[in-house]
Design a protein around this motif. Structure first.
Motif, PDB file in Angstrom:
ATOM      1  N   PHE A 157       0.853  -1.189   0.000  1.00 31.94           N
ATOM      2  CA  PHE A 157       0.000   0.000   0.000  1.00 31.94           C
ATOM      3  C   PHE A 157       0.891   1.242   0.000  1.00 31.94           C
ATOM      4  O   PHE A 157       1.880   1.317   0.752  1.00 31.94           O
ATOM      5  N   ALA A 158       0.569   2.210  -0.835  1.00 36.87           N
ATOM      6  CA  ALA A 158       1.398   3.410  -0.988  1.00 36.87           C
ATOM      7  C   ALA A 158       0.504   4.625  -1.171  1.00 36.87           C
ATOM      8  O   ALA A 158      -0.229   4.720  -2.163  1.00 36.87           O
ATOM      9  N   GLU A 159       0.552   5.541  -0.224  1.00 34.17           N
ATOM     10  CA  GLU A 159      -0.237   6.774  -0.311  1.00 34.17           C
ATOM     11  C   GLU A 159       0.186   7.608  -1.520  1.00 34.17           C
ATOM     12  O   GLU A 159      -0.589   8.435  -1.998  1.00 34.17           O
ATOM     13  N   GLY A 160       1.396   7.405  -2.010  1.00 28.80           N
ATOM     14  CA  GLY A 160       1.884   8.196  -3.133  1.00 28.80           C
ATOM     15  C   GLY A 160       1.334   7.788  -4.479  1.00 28.80           C
ATOM     16  O   GLY A 160       1.587   8.455  -5.483  1.00 28.80           O
ATOM     17  N   GLN A 161       0.573   6.695  -4.537  1.00 28.83           N
ATOM     18  CA  GLN A 161      -0.062   6.289  -5.782  1.00 28.83           C
ATOM     19  C   GLN A 161      -1.334   7.110  -6.021  1.00 28.83           C
ATOM     20  O   GLN A 161      -2.108   7.360  -5.086  1.00 28.83           O
ATOM     21  N   ARG A 162      -1.559   7.513  -7.250  1.00 27.52           N
ATOM     22  CA  ARG A 162      -2.855   8.080  -7.597  1.00 27.52           C
ATOM     23  C   ARG A 162      -3.914   6.985  -7.532  1.00 27.52           C
ATOM     24  O   ARG A 162      -3.630   5.818  -7.787  1.00 27.52           O
ATOM     25  N   ARG A 163      -5.127   7.354  -7.175  1.00 31.03           N
ATOM     26  CA  ARG A 163      -6.221   6.389  -7.189  1.00 31.03           C
ATOM     27  C   ARG A 163      -6.416   5.833  -8.595  1.00 31.03           C
ATOM     28  O   ARG A 163      -6.306   6.524  -9.581  1.00 31.03           O
ATOM     29  N   GLY A 164      -6.666   4.539  -8.665  1.00 34.89           N
ATOM     30  CA  GLY A 164      -6.912   3.908  -9.949  1.00 34.89           C
ATOM     31  C   GLY A 164      -5.668   3.539 -10.723  1.00 34.89           C
ATOM     32  O   GLY A 164      -5.755   3.129 -11.887  1.00 34.89           O
ATOM     33  N   GLU A 165      -4.490   3.669 -10.077  1.00 38.22           N
ATOM     34  CA  GLU A 165      -3.238   3.382 -10.765  1.00 38.22           C
ATOM     35  C   GLU A 165      -2.380   2.422  -9.953  1.00 38.22           C
ATOM     36  O   GLU A 165      -2.437   2.404  -8.725  1.00 38.22           O
ATOM     37  N   LEU A 166      -1.569   1.628 -10.660  1.00 33.08           N
ATOM     38  CA  LEU A 166      -0.675   0.650 -10.061  1.00 33.08           C
ATOM     39  C   LEU A 166       0.742   0.920 -10.546  1.00 33.08           C
ATOM     40  O   LEU A 166       0.942   1.448 -11.641  1.00 33.08           O
TER      41      LEU A 166
END
Length: 864
Positions: A635-644
């Motif tokens: 889990f990474a808060e730095g990811q945009r939602r909807g992206e991997l």
């Protein structure tokens, strides 16, 4: 002992190294303080090069099929099969696929053989995958593939704009020069969909929607025009502007439209635009986030347009800067290693073709550009290419839609692989494998991202029957009938010919030229000091290598960004880890480099993790229309939602999952042919194995353990495999070596622990559990080198209490998270510099400094 000056084996920064040989296959590595690229600094990968110079896994003898062969027999076979294929099907029925790992001399000979003597341009390079859009953009904007920046520009800039580049991880030495300037007052803006560790230290981070870069840059250019920040005098004197350029630019380039397209806050966008317009000394650095796109060339030209129109070019601290990925991607560009260029920055126009043919005294010259990487392997699969030679790269892993590439390799009538490693995913399809020299054995030149040419020098004699790549290619060429044209005795012979070609019939129309470099003898070549071709201030005089001497503003428009698909609702991005390189054939040998990211992770925003029923630290299957692969979830808060986000490094040799190359679509930029790795429709689902565990061995097994999840981790004195599975454990137990067996079982928790002792020392340990806990690995790993077997071995810990360092943060000095946090608390440390002074973390390559800053912030929050 005398230190040998050479260059690093990894990225395009081109760091100088002083290597001191300390044994038959050992060396002490230090940065070269006299090299202009790094001034003595090295990143974690370069620092630990000494751990990778052994002969583990090396290909040391020519192989025909599964049998060892002599060089004469192997080379005769290669020459014969290529000669017969050309005679029967024509020159375009054969191809070379080469690599930025080659030295310039290797590249030159391969390019000369294919384009000038075979007569086809079907030679392309894995640099196509990382920077060919920059090449195409430079040619469209400047008239020639020229990087106008130097690293010295970083020392005087007032604003840095990093676009699609996690510089702190991928080019740490460049990043440290940027940070040094920021500490003196410069500003840093990071444009990246992910909040990377580079973004953590930025003054402004714009987490734009993937693929919206043209809209962002066009909007900035429109803002500069509205704010009267264009350099009208420079434009009038030095730049050709199409008549309708400004009218086209204005469509959708207002602040609010751009903010909507890029999915960023309008206030942040305005702040960036105003900062750029007000700061003449701006360096815009761009890398794979720009290049690896189906609109990559347009994205490059949007950046170049901005710098040309505002006069931010040819001036100290005011330049666009393409920072390349590989150690000699630039050298390959200089000799025509790409299928779309000829040699010495020449194209396939009639005059250039005739010039190169005269110089080489070649019987034939390629009439037109050849097949670029994706099309090349498609042609292999379709049977149009019937003989393929792969040099120093692993396309079965790194190419997009890699399963299709494997099918093509399997169907190709004749495949040759030159490599340093015996077993690779690509080598498994080879009819002939040829042992090439590795870093530390090679002798030649490389060109880094700012046009600096440096020597790479041998530290060790060639092992086994390994030979330099240039020697292998020239021997095949001679056996194909071209003895006089390939009569090279040493790398210096090739270098001098390359230099002569760069100046041949060159009246200044081509900026790439090496005047005088061809005059020195072998001693001068041996003693060559780093030098930058083209000078330090490219384009300072406003002259460009075009027919009219002007640069070009190239109209580019933002392409519509498709909405998420119902079946593929997520967007997949891929990239590098800080301490690993490409497919880990070298970095995978270094235990310290495995500590930062031991397994391939799929990074997911926590709210997306909840939506898709994922567990942080669990397993998940990522699928695209091209294929699927397993990853450990992070889990990474730095990811945009909807992206991997997933890494590119793992192969069939190192994991049962993490195969990222098979996931992206084989779609390419129409101008450069570069694949779009950064925006692939995808989906994700949780995978729940019945058991999990790990296998520790004092050797590297010939085969990967057979279970659902198996990831190889290099450790001191052996190998660690992280495991998970569903079936019984009999197949795993079969991997254990012979010896005295000690075991314990807890049926209630489904836990089983087995240790194998041989000659009084630990040879292997297998720990698995269904519901229980697994012990930390560090102490058990240390037992592989212990002279005696500890009585608490199956407990997985030392007698009594042992300190837990936590996950390793600073690889250079092997310092863990808990050690850093304790030092912050116990010594009341207040900044990153204080952490370095107290325990050393962050004081070598500095690539962990963003992580240290985050730990410091978290500790302050806990204290508050």
């Amino acid at each position: 002992m005398t230190a040998i000056r050479t260059t690093c084996a990894y990225c395009g920064v081109g760091c100088g190294i002083r290597a001191t040989v300390t044994g038959e296959r050992t060396a002490q590595i230090a940065g070269d303080p006299d090299h202009p690229a790094n001034r003595g600094r090295l990143c974690s990968k370069g620092t630990h090069l000494g751990e990778t110079v052994g002969l583990e896994g090396r290909l040391l003898h020519p192989m025909i099929g599964a049998k060892r062969a002599s060089w004469d027999k192997a080379l005769d076979l290669v020459a014969k099969r290529f000669r017969e294929t050309i005679a029967r099907h024509g020159p375009n029925s054969v191809a070379f696929y080469v690599s930025g790992q080659l030295l310039t001399e290797d590249y030159y000979v391969a390019n000369k053989l294919m384009k000038g003597f075979i007569g086809s341009a079907n030679i392309d390079t894995n640099s196509r995958l990382c920077m060919s859009s920059a090449v195409a953009g430079h040619i469209r904007g400047f008239g020639e593939d020229v990087v106008p920046a130097t690293y010295d520009d970083l020392d005087v800039a007032d604003l840095f704009v990093l676009v699609g580049s996690n510089t702190a991880w991928c080019h740490p030495i460049v990043y440290q020069r940027i940070r040094a300037r920021c500490e003196a007052g410069a500003k840093l803006v990071v444009i990246d969909p992910r909040r990377t560790e580079t973004a953590e230290e930025a003054d402004l981070h714009l987490a734009i929607r993937p693929g919206s870069d043209v809209a962002l840059m066009n909007g900035l250019l429109q803002h500069c025009r509205d704010a009267d920040a264009l350099d009208d005098a420079w434009l009038a004197a030095h730049v050709a502007v199409p008549a309708d350029f400004w009218d086209q630019l204005g469509e959708g380039s207002d602040l609010w439209s751009v903010a909507k397209t890029c999915d960023v806050d309008a206030a942040d966008l305005r702040r960036f635009y105003e900062l750029f317009a007000a700061t003449p000394r701006t360096v815009t650095l761009f890398s794979q986030g720009i290049n690896q796109s189906t609109s990559g060339t347009d994205q490059v030209n949007a950046i170049l347009n901005l710098h040309l129109a505002t006069g931010r070019i040819g001036k100290p601290g005011a330049v666009p800067f393409s920072i390349t990925g590989q150690p000699n991607a630039m050298g390959g560009r200089e000799v025509g290693g790409l299928a779309s260029t000829l040699a010495a920055h020449m194209d396939f126009g009639p005059e250039a073709r005739a010039r190169v043919q005269r110089f080489w005294a070649a019987p034939a010259i390629a009439e037109k550009p050849g097949l670029k990487a994706v099309d090349l392997f498609r042609a292999v699969g379709e049977g149009r290419i019937k003989a393929l030679w792969v040099m120093a790269t692993n396309p079965a892993v790194s190419m997009p839609d890699a399963n299709r590439v494997r099918e093509a390799l399997a169907a190709c009538p004749f495949v040759v692989v030159s490599d340093v490693i015996e077993k690779t995913d690509t080598g498994a399809f080879a009819h002939v494998r040829l042992p090439a020299a590795a870093w530390g054995e090679k002798d030649g030149t490389v060109t880094n991202s700012d046009r600096t040419i440096s020597r790479q020098r041998a530290l060790f004699p060639l092992p086994g029957e390994a030979m330099p790549d240039w020697w292998i290619v020239k021997e095949v060429a001679r056996r194909m009938g071209w003895k006089n044209a390939f009569a090279y005795d040493r790398a210096a012979d090739i270098w001098r010919e390359h230099c002569r070609l760069s100046t041949y019939d060159n009246d200044g129309a081509r900026l790439f030229a090496l005047p005088g470099a061809a005059q020195g003898g072998n001693a001068a070549y041996d003693d060559m000091q780093p030098f930058r071709w083209g000078g330090d201030a490219m384009f300072a005089d406003g002259r460009f290598p075009t027919d009219d001497g002007r640069a070009r503003l190239v109209p580019v428009a933002q392409k519509p960004l498709p909405a998420p698909l119902e079946k593929w609702p997520l967007t997949l991005n891929s990239g590098r880890y800080r301490d690993q390189w490409h497919t880990m054939t070298r970095t995978g040998l270094a235990p310290k480099l495995a500590r930062h990211r031991a397994e391939p992770l799929v990074e997911v925003h926590p709210r997306d993790g909840e939506q898709w029923d994922l567990a942080d630290g669990g397993l998940a299957r990522v699928a695209t229309p091209q294929g699927e692969s397993l990853y450990r979830v992070a889990f990474a808060e730095g990811q945009r939602r909807g992206e991997l986000f997933v890494p590119i490094h793992w192969t069939d040799r190192t994991a049962s999952g993490g195969r990222t190359g098979l996931l992206p679509r084989p779609l390419v930029d129409p101008h450069s042919g570069q694949p779009g790795f950064k925006r692939t429709p995808a989906r994700i689902e949780a995978v729940s194995p019945r058991w999990r565990g790990f296998l520790l061995l004092n050797h590297d097994p010939a085969e990967r353990p057979g279970c659902l999840w198996a990831t190889r981790v290099a450790v001191p004195s052996g190998t660690l495999w992280e495991l998970a599975g569903d079936g019984d454990l009999k197949s795993l137990e079969a991997t254990l070596p012979r010896g005295e067996r000690i075991e314990a079982e807890d049926r209630a928790r489904g836990t089983r622990r087995i240790a194998i002792v041989a000659s009084g020392r630990l040879a292997a340990a297998l720990f698995v559990t269904e519901t229980g806990e697994l012990p930390p690995r560090d102490w058990l790993i240390a037992q592989l080198a212990a002279p005696d077997v500890a009585p608490t071995l199956l407990a997985g810990r030392a007698p009594g209490a042992a300190a837990d360092r936590g996950p390793i943060v600073c690889v250079c000095f092997d310092i863990g998270l808990k050690t850093i946090a304790a030092a912050i608390r116990d010594q009341s440390l207040t900044d990153v510099a204080a952490i370095g002074a107290a325990i050393g973390a962050g004081t070598n390559c500095g690539s962990c400094r963003p992580a240290l800053a985050r730990i410091l912030s978290e500790e302050k929050s806990h204290a508050a």
